[in-house]
Design a protein around this motif. Sequence first.
Motif, PDB file in Angstrom:
ATOM      1  N   LEU A  55      -7.939  -9.529   3.305  1.00 43.27           N
ATOM      2  CA  LEU A  55      -7.494  -8.156   3.539  1.00 43.27           C
ATOM      3  C   LEU A  55      -8.131  -7.193   2.538  1.00 43.27           C
TER       4      LEU A  55
ATOM      5  N   MET B 275      -5.129  -4.925  -9.645  1.00 43.55           N
ATOM      6  CA  MET B 275      -3.962  -4.088  -9.984  1.00 43.55           C
ATOM      7  C   MET B 275      -3.000  -3.885  -8.815  1.00 43.55           C
TER       8      MET B 275
ATOM      9  N   ASP C 202      -0.009  -4.703  -6.033  1.00 44.76           N
ATOM     10  CA  ASP C 202       1.366  -5.176  -6.224  1.00 44.76           C
ATOM     11  C   ASP C 202       1.589  -6.463  -5.416  1.00 44.76           C
ATOM     12  N   LEU C 203       1.062  -7.565  -5.933  1.00 42.48           N
ATOM     13  CA  LEU C 203       1.305  -8.865  -5.310  1.00 42.48           C
ATOM     14  C   LEU C 203       2.584  -9.461  -5.881  1.00 42.48           C
ATOM     15  N   SER C 204       3.159 -10.363  -5.119  1.00 45.64           N
ATOM     16  CA  SER C 204       4.468 -10.895  -5.482  1.00 45.64           C
ATOM     17  C   SER C 204       4.377 -11.866  -6.652  1.00 45.64           C
ATOM     18  N   TYR C 205       5.427 -11.840  -7.469  1.00 42.39           N
ATOM     19  CA  TYR C 205       5.491 -12.761  -8.594  1.00 42.39           C
ATOM     20  C   TYR C 205       6.903 -13.282  -8.783  1.00 42.39           C
TER      21      TYR C 205
ATOM     22  N   VAL D 213       2.299 -14.917 -13.645  1.00 46.91           N
ATOM     23  CA  VAL D 213       2.628 -13.493 -13.667  1.00 46.91           C
ATOM     24  C   VAL D 213       1.435 -12.654 -13.191  1.00 46.91           C
ATOM     25  N   TRP D 214       0.229 -13.116 -13.475  1.00 49.26           N
ATOM     26  CA  TRP D 214      -0.962 -12.596 -12.799  1.00 49.26           C
ATOM     27  C   TRP D 214      -1.311 -13.626 -11.724  1.00 49.26           C
TER      28      TRP D 214
ATOM     29  N   THR E 136       5.359  -8.822 -13.774  1.00 50.75           N
ATOM     30  CA  THR E 136       3.986  -8.633 -13.310  1.00 50.75           C
ATOM     31  C   THR E 136       3.522  -7.198 -13.535  1.00 50.75           C
ATOM     32  N   HIS E 137       4.434  -6.231 -13.326  1.00 50.84           N
ATOM     33  CA  HIS E 137       4.062  -4.838 -13.608  1.00 50.84           C
ATOM     34  C   HIS E 137       3.923  -4.617 -15.111  1.00 50.84           C
TER      35      HIS E 137
ATOM     36  N   PRO F 207      -2.208   1.820 -10.668  1.00 53.66           N
ATOM     37  CA  PRO F 207      -2.202   2.607  -9.426  1.00 53.66           C
ATOM     38  C   PRO F 207      -0.869   2.657  -8.698  1.00 53.66           C
TER      39      PRO F 207
ATOM     40  N   VAL G 263       3.022   0.933  -7.295  1.00 55.33           N
ATOM     41  CA  VAL G 263       3.605  -0.277  -6.711  1.00 55.33           C
ATOM     42  C   VAL G 263       3.918  -0.007  -5.238  1.00 55.33           C
ATOM     43  N   VAL G 264       4.191  -1.084  -4.526  1.00 53.35           N
ATOM     44  CA  VAL G 264       4.681  -0.931  -3.145  1.00 53.35           C
ATOM     45  C   VAL G 264       6.026  -1.635  -2.955  1.00 53.35           C
ATOM     46  N   GLY G 265       6.567  -2.183  -4.046  1.00 49.80           N
ATOM     47  CA  GLY G 265       7.906  -2.777  -3.938  1.00 49.80           C
ATOM     48  C   GLY G 265       7.906  -4.216  -3.473  1.00 49.80           C
ATOM     49  N   THR G 266       6.948  -4.992  -3.997  1.00 49.13           N
ATOM     50  CA  THR G 266       6.853  -6.393  -3.605  1.00 49.13           C
ATOM     51  C   THR G 266       7.698  -7.259  -4.538  1.00 49.13           C
TER      52      THR G 266
ATOM     53  N   ALA H 178       1.846  -6.751   1.523  1.00 45.69           N
ATOM     54  CA  ALA H 178       1.766  -5.776   0.421  1.00 45.69           C
ATOM     55  C   ALA H 178       0.400  -5.093   0.424  1.00 45.69           C
ATOM     56  N   LEU H 179      -0.635  -5.872   0.669  1.00 47.47           N
ATOM     57  CA  LEU H 179      -1.971  -5.289   0.676  1.00 47.47           C
ATOM     58  C   LEU H 179      -2.177  -4.400   1.909  1.00 47.47           C
TER      59      LEU H 179
ATOM     60  N   TRP I 255      -0.500  -1.268   0.943  1.00 42.25           N
ATOM     61  CA  TRP I 255      -1.343  -0.646  -0.091  1.00 42.25           C
ATOM     62  C   TRP I 255      -2.457   0.176   0.556  1.00 42.25           C
TER      63      TRP I 255
END
Lengths: 458, 458
Positions: free
Chosen positions: A418, A431, A433-436, A443-444, B312-313, B333, B335-338, B417-418, B421
């Motif tokens: 994507l 950067m 917002d992928l899930s963690y 965490v990354w 993660t943030h 940049p 977040v999208v709330g993941t 999420a992507l 985004w």
Amino acid sequence: MAERVVVIGADAAGMSAASQALRTAERTGRGLDVVAVDRGHWTSYSACGIPYWVAGDVAGPHQLVARTPEEHRANGIDLRLLTEAVELDLDAGWVEVVDHAAGRRERLGFDQLVLATGAAPIRPDVPGADATGVFGVQTLDDGGAVIRYLARDVRRAVVVGAGYIGLEMAEAMVRRGLAVTVVDRSPEPMTTLDPDLGRQVHEAMEGMGIDVVTETDVEKFEIDGDGVVRAVITDAGIFDADVVVLGTGVRPATELARAAGLPLGATRGLRVDDGMRVADGDRVVDGVWAAGDCVEAWDRVRRDWVHVPLGTHANKQGRVLGTNLGGGSARFPGVVGTALTKVCDLELARTGLTEDDARAAGLDIIAVTAESTTRSGYFPGAMPITVKVVAERPGGRLLGVQIVGRDGSAKRIDVCALALWNEMTAAELAMTDLSYAPPFSPVWDPVQIAARKVADRL
Amino acid sequence: MAERVVVIGADAAGMSAASQALRTAERTGRGLDVVAVDRGHWTSYSACGIPYWVAGDVAGPHQLVARTPEEHRANGIDLRLLTEAVELDLDAGWVEVVDHAAGRRERLGFDQLVLATGAAPIRPDVPGADATGVFGVQTLDDGGAVIRYLARDVRRAVVVGAGYIGLEMAEAMVRRGLAVTVVDRSPEPMTTLDPDLGRQVHEAMEGMGIDVVTETDVEKFEIDGDGVVRAVITDAGIFDADVVVLGTGVRPATELARAAGLPLGATRGLRVDDGMRVADGDRVVDGVWAAGDCVEAWDRVRRDWVHVPLGTHANKQGRVLGTNLGGGSARFPGVVGTALTKVCDLELARTGLTEDDARAAGLDIIAVTAESTTRSGYFPGAMPITVKVVAERPGGRLLGVQIVGRDGSAKRIDVCALALWNEMTAAELAMTDLSYAPPFSPVWDPVQIAARKVADRL
């Protein structure tokens, strides 16, 4: 009066198209009569499932059928199996078919033609390649033939070609207790990955007991007096074989289309527009549609036409085709080259360009490989994962990603796909917002670790 | 002369910022001296891992530490633990700290200030909320305190609040053999999901033996003569409790910043620009930076400032902050709330807006829920997965996705999420080139099945 639609090929693309055309026509009020022919016994099946049927994960072919002939007929499709299309006259608007069961020839007139003729295994151009016991694995009928053959006194298998189907069939046969050798001409198996990652595949195959012979060309298949394969003769020696499986790729089955003068690309796949109409550039061939393994798709990263014979594209293209044929509107937006599989417990995935692809295309690139874990390092079940990112210099636009790792690795390729789809840079992907959470990711995310390293280096 | 940087808070955000600032400064030639203070015992740890430590998946707190105090000191950071910042004078450029070990107060002068003070558990505003045996779980010291307490003769636990930390702690304590009741005021647990999916969480919790009490408010914590909690008194009855865990959310720990006159948003989080400089709109507060759980982030879907306290943030923001502070250039940049977690073997994930969120915002939307499987339906280990997609009418722009399912479900949220985004529509997402092979996905990925249904309905 209703328009007559003839569909050639009753697997994913053809039957998705037929079903979706009727569904859409019901909504739009367009009148369609649909006839579908296929030379095999089956409809709408998962050819990708054949190796798992061979391995015994799947009990039988019926489980691989998403929709049966009876279901299609109940939906109003005039379906004719064991019926092969042998000639096509576009000007006159008919296709000649042979009903192999009845032994009868017939011309089916059409107003709209759907070509979903699929792909056929490439047989090496060496003596004996058509011998008894040498199998391509493309249709459900092929799968059945292999399985019947393996039920004989078959102990040694040679797989020629270490791509997706070759690896999957090699594993399936090892799991059935055969001694398996895989022969490939490349330095490492799985050339849709760069060799540094292919090396991990090589090791996983050996770990499973598969004999892997690379940088080796097949010269001949040795046959006995009954025309049955007995060995594979290569430039690296002779490998005894009771059965041979060809994993040497497929090519679009477009002989009928070519003979009728339809436009083919460099891969021999049919050229189509994004509505799945057969088209030579802007010139649409009126009333002729195509989808699935017999067409070329636009690669959004390569910016070129490619042949990607995958069930997922066949389904999507068939649906787009059917929507448009039924009087609706849809488009197939192309591909980015995403694929994955597993070898034993090693998962592998790729999207976009490999480093080798990109260098061969003369692009100025950076390639970075990052080792990480699928979960937080401290979390039980955290598995190793290798992510390789290829990006353009100096801007960092992503060109491709490859992933090799254990449980929980490969599906991460979708995020990368994507990112390519949206022409993101490595810095942007790093950067997002992928899930963690510890059971799911460090965490990354491993993908972001690799993307970040690319961004750091640029 | 080198600039003096004081960092308040030595967890993910603060220490990522400090490390990255020094790393970047080495490259840019900027001279920086970094002092970091934290009132706790630990640095750079995974607070998200605490429930797994309580559950016994993780042996001890040291495993949750990504980088130790000694490592940070070896990297040239003057790190002072058990040292609490108590007053801040921005004009004079000092922060007053109390060294709790030495019992000494000191003013640390700074040229640049980094606020990484994190968040603090919200304690219900009812009598007894500060009793012995009532725990928030935010820092590693909190985690240690809970574990020491559970080693006593503790049999009955009540968790107040059924969000991420509440569910994770409830499961952890059930696995330690406690009888656990979760009390929440909402109709279903996990209100970051819509109630129809929250219902599945409810059932999974009950399946694990957790007593789930919804639509219930806590009125009081009953304490004994020693000030130790004994029961939770609610409007639905009294629940005996030897220990209480608060899962009622956290709020930004910004008292120091507020007292110093720094700009806070509606959530009480510090307002920052995308370089992680504290800023009130366009007015940057010179030399003051902030990152992690104490700041607000820009939500790209809501188009509003939000408080999302996630490691993660914190890591990403810290890195961006450090890069800029060190003389480089980077931006966070938004977040999208993941987010995701698991309850027993039920995985749950979300990104963007829920249906309830979107309706509350007055948006004209469509919401579609699709049931599917994580692998091809015929493949061993195929698990149920529910995907709910929320999109805007009439264009179909994606607003949010929720996923609930068994093994292999939740990480699929990253693709969604992507898609958010990149402001994709449901129709676009349905046709993207996601990976397919039977061990990993049905031929239409579950996410695409749901997206396709949205597109069909529009």
